[in-house]
Design an enzyme around this catalytic site. Structure first.
Site, PDB file in Angstrom:
ATOM      1  N   LYS A   1       2.150  -3.378   7.297  1.00 40.96           N
ATOM      2  CA  LYS A   1       2.402  -3.519   5.856  1.00 40.96           C
ATOM      3  C   LYS A   1       3.842  -3.091   5.540  1.00 40.96           C
ATOM      4  CE  LYS A   1       0.039  -4.664   2.983  1.00 40.96           C
ATOM      5  NZ  LYS A   1      -0.296  -6.013   2.434  1.00 40.96           N
TER       6      LYS A   1
ATOM      7  N   TYR B   1      -2.043  -0.722  11.133  1.00 41.27           N
ATOM      8  CA  TYR B   1      -2.167  -1.394   9.823  1.00 41.27           C
ATOM      9  C   TYR B   1      -0.979  -1.070   8.931  1.00 41.27           C
ATOM     10  CZ  TYR B   1      -3.363  -1.727   4.875  1.00 41.27           C
ATOM     11  OH  TYR B   1      -3.305  -1.976   3.519  1.00 41.27           O
TER      12      TYR B   1
ATOM     13  N   THR C   1       0.828  -1.215   0.000  1.00 42.83           N
ATOM     14  CA  THR C   1       0.000   0.000   0.000  1.00 42.83           C
ATOM     15  C   THR C   1       0.856   1.257   0.000  1.00 42.83           C
ATOM     16  OG1 THR C   1      -1.511   1.248   1.415  1.00 42.83           O
ATOM     17  CG2 THR C   1      -0.088  -0.304   2.534  1.00 42.83           C
ATOM     18  N   ASP C   2       0.278   2.345  -0.498  1.00 43.44           N
ATOM     19  CA  ASP C   2       0.984   3.639  -0.441  1.00 43.44           C
ATOM     20  C   ASP C   2       1.082   4.163   0.989  1.00 43.44           C
ATOM     21  OD1 ASP C   2      -1.707   4.311  -0.092  1.00 43.44           O
ATOM     22  OD2 ASP C   2      -1.779   5.757  -1.745  1.00 43.44           O
ATOM     23  N   GLU C   3       0.292   3.581   1.904  1.00 43.98           N
ATOM     24  CA  GLU C   3       0.291   4.079   3.288  1.00 43.98           C
ATOM     25  C   GLU C   3       1.625   3.860   3.985  1.00 43.98           C
ATOM     26  OE1 GLU C   3      -2.970   3.182   5.794  1.00 43.98           O
ATOM     27  OE2 GLU C   3      -4.421   3.292   4.166  1.00 43.98           O
TER      28      GLU C   3
HETATM   29  P1  NAD Z   1      -9.732  -7.288   2.190  1.00 40.61           P
HETATM   30  O1  NAD Z   1      -9.759  -7.082   3.664  1.00 40.61           O
HETATM   31  O2  NAD Z   1     -10.947  -6.992   1.392  1.00 40.61           O
HETATM   32  O3  NAD Z   1      -9.344  -8.813   1.885  1.00 40.61           O
HETATM   33  C1  NAD Z   1      -8.351  -9.504   2.585  1.00 40.61           C
HETATM   34  C2  NAD Z   1      -8.532 -10.988   2.313  1.00 40.61           C
HETATM   35  O4  NAD Z   1      -7.470 -11.681   2.990  1.00 40.61           O
HETATM   36  C3  NAD Z   1      -9.855 -11.564   2.849  1.00 40.61           C
HETATM   37  O5  NAD Z   1     -10.443 -12.394   1.880  1.00 40.61           O
HETATM   38  C4  NAD Z   1      -9.431 -12.358   4.081  1.00 40.61           C
HETATM   39  O6  NAD Z   1     -10.284 -13.462   4.343  1.00 40.61           O
HETATM   40  C5  NAD Z   1      -8.033 -12.800   3.676  1.00 40.61           C
HETATM   41  N1  NAD Z   1      -7.185 -13.076   4.844  1.00 40.61           N
HETATM   42  C6  NAD Z   1      -6.998 -12.296   5.946  1.00 40.61           C
HETATM   43  N2  NAD Z   1      -6.158 -12.897   6.811  1.00 40.61           N
HETATM   44  C7  NAD Z   1      -5.789 -14.073   6.218  1.00 40.61           C
HETATM   45  C8  NAD Z   1      -4.918 -15.118   6.623  1.00 40.61           C
HETATM   46  N3  NAD Z   1      -4.262 -15.095   7.798  1.00 40.61           N
HETATM   47  N4  NAD Z   1      -4.766 -16.163   5.785  1.00 40.61           N
HETATM   48  C9  NAD Z   1      -5.422 -16.215   4.591  1.00 40.61           C
HETATM   49  N5  NAD Z   1      -6.267 -15.269   4.183  1.00 40.61           N
HETATM   50  C10 NAD Z   1      -6.442 -14.197   4.991  1.00 40.61           C
HETATM   51  O7  NAD Z   1      -8.481  -6.463   1.678  1.00 40.61           O
HETATM   52  P2  NAD Z   1      -8.241  -5.716   0.286  1.00 40.61           P
HETATM   53  O8  NAD Z   1      -8.732  -4.331   0.405  1.00 40.61           O
HETATM   54  O9  NAD Z   1      -8.694  -6.580  -0.816  1.00 40.61           O
HETATM   55  O10 NAD Z   1      -6.636  -5.648   0.291  1.00 40.61           O
HETATM   56  C11 NAD Z   1      -5.874  -6.716  -0.275  1.00 40.61           C
HETATM   57  C12 NAD Z   1      -4.419  -6.347  -0.237  1.00 40.61           C
HETATM   58  O11 NAD Z   1      -4.203  -5.152  -0.966  1.00 40.61           O
HETATM   59  C13 NAD Z   1      -3.873  -6.089   1.174  1.00 40.61           C
HETATM   60  O12 NAD Z   1      -2.576  -6.625   1.239  1.00 40.61           O
HETATM   61  C14 NAD Z   1      -3.861  -4.584   1.277  1.00 40.61           C
HETATM   62  O13 NAD Z   1      -2.844  -4.161   2.180  1.00 40.61           O
HETATM   63  C15 NAD Z   1      -3.536  -4.205  -0.148  1.00 40.61           C
HETATM   64  N6  NAD Z   1      -3.986  -2.883  -0.585  1.00 40.61           N
HETATM   65  C16 NAD Z   1      -5.299  -2.520  -0.455  1.00 40.61           C
HETATM   66  C17 NAD Z   1      -5.725  -1.301  -0.955  1.00 40.61           C
HETATM   67  C18 NAD Z   1      -7.191  -0.864  -0.881  1.00 40.61           C
HETATM   68  O14 NAD Z   1      -7.526   0.232  -1.295  1.00 40.61           O
HETATM   69  N7  NAD Z   1      -8.109  -1.696  -0.371  1.00 40.61           N
HETATM   70  C19 NAD Z   1      -4.813  -0.459  -1.598  1.00 40.61           C
HETATM   71  C20 NAD Z   1      -3.469  -0.854  -1.686  1.00 40.61           C
HETATM   72  C21 NAD Z   1      -3.082  -2.079  -1.204  1.00 40.61           C
HETATM   73  O1  DAU Z   2      -4.142   3.863   0.460  1.00 43.15           O
HETATM   74  C1  DAU Z   2      -4.356   2.493   0.391  1.00 43.15           C
HETATM   75  C2  DAU Z   2      -5.197   2.029   1.558  1.00 43.15           C
HETATM   76  O2  DAU Z   2      -6.528   2.455   1.282  1.00 43.15           O
HETATM   77  C3  DAU Z   2      -5.155   0.528   1.782  1.00 43.15           C
HETATM   78  O3  DAU Z   2      -3.852   0.167   2.177  1.00 43.15           O
HETATM   79  C4  DAU Z   2      -6.150   0.092   2.856  1.00 43.15           C
HETATM   80  O4  DAU Z   2      -6.173  -1.325   2.948  1.00 43.15           O
HETATM   81  C5  DAU Z   2      -7.521   0.590   2.469  1.00 43.15           C
HETATM   82  O5  DAU Z   2      -8.464   0.286   3.487  1.00 43.15           O
HETATM   83  C6  DAU Z   2      -7.483   2.098   2.239  1.00 43.15           C
HETATM   84  O6  DAU Z   2      -7.188   2.777   3.492  1.00 43.15           O
HETATM   85  P1  DAU Z   2      -7.981   4.104   3.933  1.00 43.15           P
HETATM   86  O7  DAU Z   2      -7.889   4.199   5.402  1.00 43.15           O
HETATM   87  O8  DAU Z   2      -7.556   5.252   3.097  1.00 43.15           O
HETATM   88  O9  DAU Z   2      -9.469   3.661   3.435  1.00 43.15           O
HETATM   89  P2  DAU Z   2     -10.917   3.826   4.095  1.00 43.15           P
HETATM   90  O10 DAU Z   2     -11.888   3.333   3.062  1.00 43.15           O
HETATM   91  O11 DAU Z   2     -11.001   3.233   5.442  1.00 43.15           O
HETATM   92  O12 DAU Z   2     -11.074   5.403   4.240  1.00 43.15           O
HETATM   93  C7  DAU Z   2     -10.884   6.269   3.131  1.00 43.15           C
HETATM   94  C8  DAU Z   2     -10.983   7.709   3.653  1.00 43.15           C
HETATM   95  O13 DAU Z   2     -12.340   7.969   4.055  1.00 43.15           O
HETATM   96  C9  DAU Z   2     -10.138   7.993   4.872  1.00 43.15           C
HETATM   97  O14 DAU Z   2      -9.663   9.320   4.800  1.00 43.15           O
HETATM   98  C10 DAU Z   2     -11.099   7.834   6.048  1.00 43.15           C
HETATM   99  C11 DAU Z   2     -12.404   8.331   5.451  1.00 43.15           C
HETATM  100  N1  DAU Z   2     -13.655   7.735   5.963  1.00 43.15           N
HETATM  101  C12 DAU Z   2     -13.736   6.381   6.076  1.00 43.15           C
HETATM  102  C13 DAU Z   2     -14.906   5.780   6.492  1.00 43.15           C
HETATM  103  C14 DAU Z   2     -15.016   4.273   6.616  1.00 43.15           C
HETATM  104  C15 DAU Z   2     -14.754   8.574   6.241  1.00 43.15           C
HETATM  105  O15 DAU Z   2     -14.681   9.798   6.124  1.00 43.15           O
HETATM  106  N2  DAU Z   2     -15.916   7.975   6.634  1.00 43.15           N
HETATM  107  C16 DAU Z   2     -16.048   6.625   6.772  1.00 43.15           C
HETATM  108  O16 DAU Z   2     -17.155   6.153   7.120  1.00 43.15           O
END
Ligand code: NAD
Ligand code: DAU
Length: 332
Positions: free
Chosen positions: A152, A148, A121-123
């Site tokens: 990562k 989190y 992630t960019d975080e």
């Molecule tokens: P998500 O929470 O929707 O999915 C995570 C999946 O991993 C789930 O299906 C869960 O059951 C599985 N999982 C969790 N723990 C596990 C374990 N111990 N063994 C096997 N499976 C397990 O997450 P996502 O948003 O799809 O993110 C996927 C990946 O992408 C993560 O590594 C996250 O850090 C990265 N990422 C997410 C975002 C975003 O915007 N959501 C952006 C950049 C990177």
């Molecule tokens: O940048 C990549 C990341 O993006 C991933 O690594 C994470 O897995 C993914 O969850 C996401 O993280 P954020 O914390 O940015 O996503 P989230 O959807 O939780 O929140 C997005 C923005 O919206 C953040 O600034 C918090 C805000 N927010 C979130 C929720 C759930 C609100 O204002 N209201 C809300 O109800």
């Protein structure tokens, strides 16, 4: 036919990747997923059985992982605890899965000499000021803020160490915020869409000035396939689609597309340590590997995502009440 092992393939981005692989390659996919609260087997419904198999299990289970790596040509590692808000409430599962889980996979990659791509992630880079002209690049120093993002960051550093110390054939990608189908209702965009469908007012943390750099999950998938095919071992690639928007603008867009007054939302308690702004410079991926995003119109992608949540209430409804009940305990 390449045999891919995809960890976390029943989660949001992992399942989008599996759909993308089936549509665009001849690869066979084995999904390894623990099916935590965030995983949903139904996200893989409709995929051909001769192309996708499913194993329920934990990436920290070394015996299970070893057997699966023995049968894989390449591994794409999505599995993680992924939600910042949960990590503020209970960090422990983040350490178990993101750190110990990734370590377990790296040891298997080392034993079996399997190509390994780590999704991050960019975080890991921390946050930027709103008026900072800089964006994150591959050389930005790590500075994670939350439990989190720190786990990562730790997992990324483990991958780098296993490449350098043991010659593991790994690459890393760090992507910005994804949107699209199959995202859990705890996350910002699906939470607000499903709130509006349910007649609940959207909830904006704090003033809503925080900026996220949105990319469609399908563009993330095409970038990962590009890196898997052409990335240089040991290297990191940033994935982003120039999609910076502040949260207030996103909520107003959702309300407008869904036919509601654009001010019909509530400001709620802010997230502790809330990162202000993320922004990705993906020049390296575009110039060195020739990748381009397909979804250049955020509003059109958001409208399609809203249509998906309207048409798939059976997919998200089981998680909605518990998710809102949890947020209510935090004043969010
Ligand atoms: P998500 O929470 O929707 O999915 C995570 C999946 O991993 C789930 O299906 C869960 O059951 C599985 N999982 C969790 N723990 C596990 C374990 N111990 N063994 C096997 N499976 C397990 O997450 P996502 O948003 O799809 O993110 C996927 C990946 O992408 C993560 O590594 C996250 O850090 C990265 N990422 C997410 C975002 C975003 O915007 N959501 C952006 C950049 C990177
Ligand atoms: O940048 C990549 C990341 O993006 C991933 O690594 C994470 O897995 C993914 O969850 C996401 O993280 P954020 O914390 O940015 O996503 P989230 O959807 O939780 O929140 C997005 C923005 O919206 C953040 O600034 C918090 C805000 N927010 C979130 C929720 C759930 C609100 O204002 N209201 C809300 O109800």
């Amino acid at each position: 036919m390449r045999r891919l092992l995809v960890t976390g393939g029943a989660g949001f981005i992992g399942s989008n990747f599996v759909h993308h692989v089936v549509a665009h390659t001849d690869d066979h996919v084995t999904v390894l997923d623990k099916l935590t609260y965030a995983g949903n087997r139904a996200s893989l419904d409709g995929l051909p059985e001769d192309r996708v198999s499913f194993v329920q299990g934990d990436i920290a289970d070394a015996g299970l992982v070893d057997g699966l790596f023995a049968d894989a040509d390449a591994v794409v590692h999505y599995a993680a605890e992924s939600h910042n808000d949960n990590s503020l409430h209970d960090p422990r599962p983040f350490l178990d899965t993101n750190i110990i889980g990734t370590y377990t996979l790296l040891e298997a990659a080392r034993r079996h000499d399997v190509r390994f791509h780590h999704i991050s992630t960019d975080e890991v880079y921390g946050d930027l000021e709103l008026d900072d002209p800089a964006r994150f690049t591959e050389s930005t120093p790590y500075n994670p803020s939350s439990p989190y993002s720190s786990t990562k960051a730790g997992s990324d550093l483990l991958v780098r160490a296993w490449v350098r110390s043991f010659g593991v054939q790994a690459t890393i990608s760090n992507c910005s915020n994804n949107y699209g189908p199959y995202q859990h209702v705890e996350k910002f965009i699906p939470r607000q869409i499903t709130n509006v469908i349910r007649g609940i007012r959207p909830k904006l943390y704090g003033a809503g000035e925080n900026v996220r750099d949105w990319i469609h999950a399908d563009d993330h998938s095409s970038a990962v396939l590009t890196i898997l095919d052409a990335g240089v071992i040991g290297e990191t690639y940033l994935i982003g689609a120039d999609g910076e928007k502040n949260n207030k603008d996103v909520v107003e867009l959702i309300l407008g597309i869904m036919g509601q007054p654009t001010d019909a939302y509530d400001h709620v308690t802010d997230r502790a340590g809330h990162d202000l702004r993320y922004a990705i410079d993906s020049t390296r991926l575009r110039t060195e590997l020739g990748w381009q995003p397909r979804y250049s119109d955020f509003e059109a992608g958001l409208a399609a995502t809203i249509d998906w949540y309207r048409a798939n209430e059976a997919w998200w409804a089981p998680a909605k009440d518990a998710t809102e009940a949890f947020y209510a305990t935090k004043g969010q």
